[in-house]
Structures are given as structure tokens and as C-alpha cells.
Design an enzyme around this catalytic site. Structure first.
Site, PDB file in Angstrom:
ATOM      1  CG  HIS A  43      -4.172  -4.636  11.548  1.00  0.00           C
ATOM      2  ND1 HIS A  43      -3.037  -5.229  11.022  1.00  0.00           N
ATOM      3  CD2 HIS A  43      -3.829  -3.337  11.775  1.00  0.00           C
ATOM      4  CE1 HIS A  43      -2.063  -4.314  10.938  1.00  0.00           C
ATOM      5  NE2 HIS A  43      -2.525  -3.163  11.396  1.00  0.00           N
ATOM      6  NE  ARG A  53      -2.975  -8.079   7.314  1.00  0.00           N
ATOM      7  CZ  ARG A  53      -3.586  -8.519   8.413  1.00  0.00           C
ATOM      8  NH1 ARG A  53      -4.190  -9.707   8.418  1.00  0.00           N
ATOM      9  NH2 ARG A  53      -3.635  -7.774   9.502  1.00  0.00           N
ATOM     10  NE  ARG A  62      -7.200   0.161  11.091  1.00  0.00           N
ATOM     11  CZ  ARG A  62      -5.937   0.049  10.658  1.00  0.00           C
ATOM     12  NH1 ARG A  62      -5.105   1.062  10.770  1.00  0.00           N
ATOM     13  NH2 ARG A  62      -5.506  -1.066  10.114  1.00  0.00           N
ATOM     14  CB  CYS A  73      12.748  26.051   3.552  1.00  0.00           C
ATOM     15  SG  CYS A  73      13.834  27.054   4.576  1.00  0.00           S
ATOM     16  CG  MET A  74       7.697  23.882  -0.087  1.00  0.00           C
ATOM     17  SD  MET A  74       6.664  24.858  -1.195  1.00  0.00           S
ATOM     18  CE  MET A  74       5.679  25.778  -0.058  1.00  0.00           C
ATOM     19  CG  ASP A  75      11.031  24.336  -2.413  1.00  0.00           C
ATOM     20  OD1 ASP A  75      10.232  23.470  -2.816  1.00  0.00           O
ATOM     21  OD2 ASP A  75      10.730  25.531  -2.231  1.00  0.00           O
ATOM     22  CE1 TYR A 123      11.041  32.099   4.643  1.00  0.00           C
ATOM     23  CE2 TYR A 123      11.238  29.717   4.496  1.00  0.00           C
ATOM     24  CZ  TYR A 123      11.016  30.942   3.895  1.00  0.00           C
ATOM     25  OH  TYR A 123      10.764  31.015   2.557  1.00  0.00           O
ATOM     26  CE  LYS A 162      -0.340  -0.293   5.051  1.00  0.00           C
ATOM     27  NZ  LYS A 162      -1.221  -0.564   6.192  1.00  0.00           N
TER      28      LYS A 162
HETATM   29  C1  LIG Z   1      -0.438  -1.653   6.845  1.00  0.00           C
HETATM   30  C2  LIG Z   1      -1.059  -2.908   7.215  1.00  0.00           C
HETATM   31  C3  LIG Z   1      -0.281  -4.071   7.359  1.00  0.00           C
HETATM   32  C4  LIG Z   1       1.211  -4.059   7.364  1.00  0.00           C
HETATM   33  O1  LIG Z   1       1.651  -3.613   8.626  1.00  0.00           O
HETATM   34  P1  LIG Z   1       3.197  -3.523   9.000  1.00  0.00           P
HETATM   35  O2  LIG Z   1       3.221  -3.136  10.426  1.00  0.00           O
HETATM   36  O3  LIG Z   1       3.757  -2.455   8.119  1.00  0.00           O
HETATM   37  O4  LIG Z   1       3.795  -4.848   8.729  1.00  0.00           O
HETATM   38  C5  LIG Z   1      -0.946  -5.265   7.555  1.00  0.00           C
HETATM   39  N1  LIG Z   1      -2.293  -5.300   7.632  1.00  0.00           N
HETATM   40  C6  LIG Z   1      -3.051  -4.210   7.548  1.00  0.00           C
HETATM   41  C7  LIG Z   1      -4.523  -4.319   7.657  1.00  0.00           C
HETATM   42  C8  LIG Z   1      -2.474  -2.972   7.342  1.00  0.00           C
HETATM   43  O5  LIG Z   1      -3.248  -1.881   7.261  1.00  0.00           O
END
Ligand SMILES: *Cc1c(COP(=O)(O)O)cnc(C)c1O
Length: 400
Positions: free
Chosen positions: A172, A231, A140, A328-330, A277, A35
Site C-alpha cells: 500500500h 484497489r 504498517r 451537540c450530541m443530537d 452549550y 470496508k
Molecule cells: C482503504 C484502503 C484502500 C483504499 O484506499 P483509497 O485511498 O480509499 O482508495 C486500498 N488499500 C488498502 C490496503 C486500504 O486499507
């Protein structure tokens, strides 16, 4: 012409990290979580590297990311059956039909999602592949234990009607990096809640093919949560889910991202001059100051101002330099050291400044920036701006 800064991604490090994570969870299938443009490392090169390294699954958050990923995999000639893709976030009225036609696995937490997916499956004329998500303690996404029976009944009907195939049952972990008694108890509760949900599914005749719960911290620190599939996110990029618990090096992981830029200025500045700045930092004496052409528009967090360090690769070796004044921005300014009349410039215009490198090689890393900015390494790598070109390196195969 490209932006002078660049992000160099070591695909061999990614392959190494995936092997290392497989050693930690040898009996589970492995999903590479790609992701957010593979945590800023580049979606397709990372996804292809993961498949080549033996990951059986790919995962992304947004449906839009999943569609982009599938299109890229198709173009690369990867058969869809050898690259299942799970996506877990979609708005109402999402393009479900396109998702089903693209052979994407869809997460279902609520009956309204199921209703929309079933309607799309009917339209497309083939079953949708779903992973039923349970809220095991994070509040969540996921169905709460109270809502679950109604959702499972609806799923059972959809299975009977041939509209969905229940590929997964999942959740999760919210505290898997927390070794305190409370953290351990929380992880235990998550697991128990998921397993009770499985019992409920089985009593209603729904048999998920795969149960999955663990992300990187579960992979590393909670073997009992590995179940059928894990995952892997942050670990595959070579970063620790919690450097307080263990660093990348402790875990045998190699950070895959290097952020670097050439110095665009090296100059003497007299004592007591304000820098950047607001003049929040003043030269404590005559100093050599360097200028780095990266700023908060490139993901260099302004909240790290005055607290971060960089590694300058000078002709005389690496030099640790403090970032001074506001980012700064850049661009931002670095302090290269005292400038007595006798001292030569410690670095030159064009020398490479490493912002994020490999701490095992003595360089500043994502964890250092995270600490300076009061955040986590995940945010450092995922925030790197689109303005920076990603260069993918691999000794095994040349890569675009
Ligand atoms: C981002 C995410 C992961 C991966 O998590 P890590 O801590 O980066 O390994 C796995 N499952 C879900 C649902 C996530 O949102």
C-alpha cells in the site's frame, strides 16, 4: 419511525465513478474497496453495484466484514468465483477455517499468520488463497525486507504441501497523493521494494498471480503503480483522495453520499443571545436561527463547531447557512440571517438541510466539513452514525 436525518446514496454515481477509475487504469483489474460499511455508504448495495459496474474484486479490511460480505453475496446469488473478496486484517486465532470455507482471500504479512492459516487449511482440507503483503515503506502491515526471506521460504513450503495458493503479492502506498519531490520519491521506493520482493519470490519458486499496490491516489496519479490490479476506495464514492491536489469535479467524480435532515425549528432570536452549550457564539443582532436534528452521535464532528456551513433548500432556492455555536450530541443550530421586523423567515420548519451534498451543484460537500473539522473527507463519510437510515437510489434498478 426513522431518525429524521437520512443518508441518500446514489448508486448510479458509484457506477459512474468506477467507470471513470477504470479509464484511469484501463489495463489493471479493479477491486472495489468496501470496508467500513462501504465508507459509510452501505456494504451490500455498494458491493453489488460495483460487481455490476465491472469491478472484478472486492476488498475489505476486517475479516468480520469479509464474512458478512460473503454471506450477503451468497444470499444475492453471486457465484463465489465471480466475486473474489480480499480481507487484510485479522486478529490472532481468527476464524481462519470459516474464512477458507467462505472462499475469502487472506493477507499474510507474518509467519504466525501463515502458520495459523496453514493449520486451518489442513483442517478444512483445501488450500487457502493468500496475498503476501510486503512493507514497502509505510511500516504498517507487511513483511519488512529483513523478515521477508524467512516468510517466503515458509510460503514456498506451504505451496509445495498444497496448503496455500499465492494469489497476490501486494502493498500500500503512503504518499501517493503527494506531488512534492519527496512524495514522488517515496512512491518510487514503494514500487521498487515491491518489485524486488517479487524477484525474491520468483527465485524461491513462488509465482504470485497478481501484484497490486495502488489505491485511488495511485490510480489517478501514478500509472506505473497500477500493475495487475488496483484497489479503488475513496474515488468510487466520488471523493478526491486529496482535494488540495484535485477536487471531485476536477477528477470527473460524482459524490455518492448526501446527508440531509429537515429543519425542526425556525425562530427569531434577539440580539446578543448565547447559542448552544457554553454560549460560544452570540447573535450579532436579531437573527433567524434554524435547528437541525443531527449531532455528533450521528457523526457530525464537534470539532467542526462554528466553522461549518450547510445548504438549506428553501422555497426560494438554496440558502447557504453557517453552523453556529457548539455541535451537540443530537442537534445543532444554524444562522439563517438577520431578523429585522420587516424580514420574513428565510426558511420553514420541514425544509431540507443538506449537510453533505454535491459541490458541483453548489451544495456543501464532505470536503467542506473535512476542512471545518481539520480532517479528511474519508473520516466525514465513514463516521456517519448507524442511527441514520441509508436510502439507496438508482435509476437503473430499484434497490432496497
Ligand atoms: C482503504 C484502503 C484502500 C483504499 O484506499 P483509497 O485511498 O480509499 O482508495 C486500498 N488499500 C488498502 C490496503 C486500504 O486499507
Amino acid at each position: 419511525m426513522h431518525h429524521p436525518g437520512r443518508v441518500v446514496v446514489d448508486l448510479d454515481a458509484i457506477a459512474h465513478n468506477l467507470h471513470r477509475l477504470r479509464e484511469a487504469a484501463p489495463n489493471a483489474l479493479q477491486m472495489a474497496v468496501v470496508k467500513a460499511d462501504a465508507y459509510g455508504h452501505g456494504l451490500l448495495p455498494v458491493a453489488l453495484t460495483a460487481l455490476e459496474a465491472g469491478s472484478q474484486w472486492l476488498g475489505v479490511a476486517q475479516l468480520s466484514e469479509a464474512l458478512t460480505l460473503r454471506a450477503g453475496l451468497d444470499r444475492a446469488g453471486i457465484p463465489r468465483t465471480s466475486a473474489p473478496v480480499l480481507t487484510w486484517i485479522a486478529p490472532t486465532q481468527a476464524p481462519w477455517a470459516r474464512a477458507i470455507e467462505s472462499d475469502l482471500d487472506l493477507s499474510v504479512s507474518w509467519t504466525w499468520v501463515l502458520d495459523e492459516v496453514v493449520a486451518a487449511a489442513r483442517k478444512v482440507g483445501r488450500p487457502a488463497r493468500i496475498h503476501l503483503k510486503v512493507d514497502t515503506g509505510m511500516s504498517r502491515a507487511g513483511s519488512t525486507p529483513e523478515d521477508l526471506p524467512a516468510l517466503v521460504d515458509a510460503v514456498a513450503r506451504a505451496v509445495q504441501d498444497g496448503q496455500v495458493e499465492v494469489v497476490g503479492l501486494w502493498s500500500h502506498l503512503s504518499r501517493a497523493d503527494d506531488p512534492s519531490p519527496d512524495g514522488l520519491a517515496s512512491t518510487g521506493e514503494h514500487l521498487e521494494t515491491l518489485l524486488s520482493a517479487e524477484e525474491l519470490l520468483l527465485t524461491r519458486g513462488v509465482r504470485p498471480q497478481l501484484r497490486h499496490l495502488a489505491a485511488t491516489s495511485g490510480i489517478l496519479w501514478h500509472p506505473d503503480t497500477h500493475l495487475d490490479l488496483v484497489r479503488a476506495g475513496i474515488g468510487l464514492y466520488g471523493l478526491s483522495p486529496d482535494p488540495q491536489v484535485a477536487t471531485s469535479a476536477d477528477l470527473g467524480l460524482r459524490p455518492a453520499m448526501r446527508i440531509e435532515a429537515p429543519l425542526t425549528s425556525v425562530k427569531r432570536v434577539a440580539a446578543d443571545r448565547p447559542v448552544s452549550y457554553g454560549g460560544t457564539w452570540r447573535t450579532p443582532g436579531p437573527r433567524w436561527l434554524g435547528l437541525v436534528p443531527l449531532g455528533y452521535a450521528d457523526g457530525i464532528l464537534r470539532t467542526a463547531s462554528g466553522r461549518a456551513h450547510v445548504t438549506v433548500l428553501t422555497g426560494d432556492g438554496p440558502l447557504d447557512a453557517a453552523q453556529v455555536g457548539r455541535v451537540c450530541m443530537d442537534q445543532f443550530v444554524i444562522d439563517l440571517g438577520p431578523a429585522t421586523p420587516a424580514t420574513a423567515a428565510p426558511a420553514r420548519v420541514g425544509d431540507t438541510v443538506v449537510l453533505v451534498g454535491d459541490p458541483a451543484a453548489g451544495q456543501v460537500g464532505a470536503d467542506d466539513w473535512a476542512e471545518a473539522a481539520g480532517t479528511i473527507n474519508y473520516e466525514i463519510v465513514t463516521r456517519v452514525g448507524e442511527r441514520l437510515h441509508r436510502i439507496h437510489q438508482s435509476r437503473r434498478t430499484p434497490c432496497a
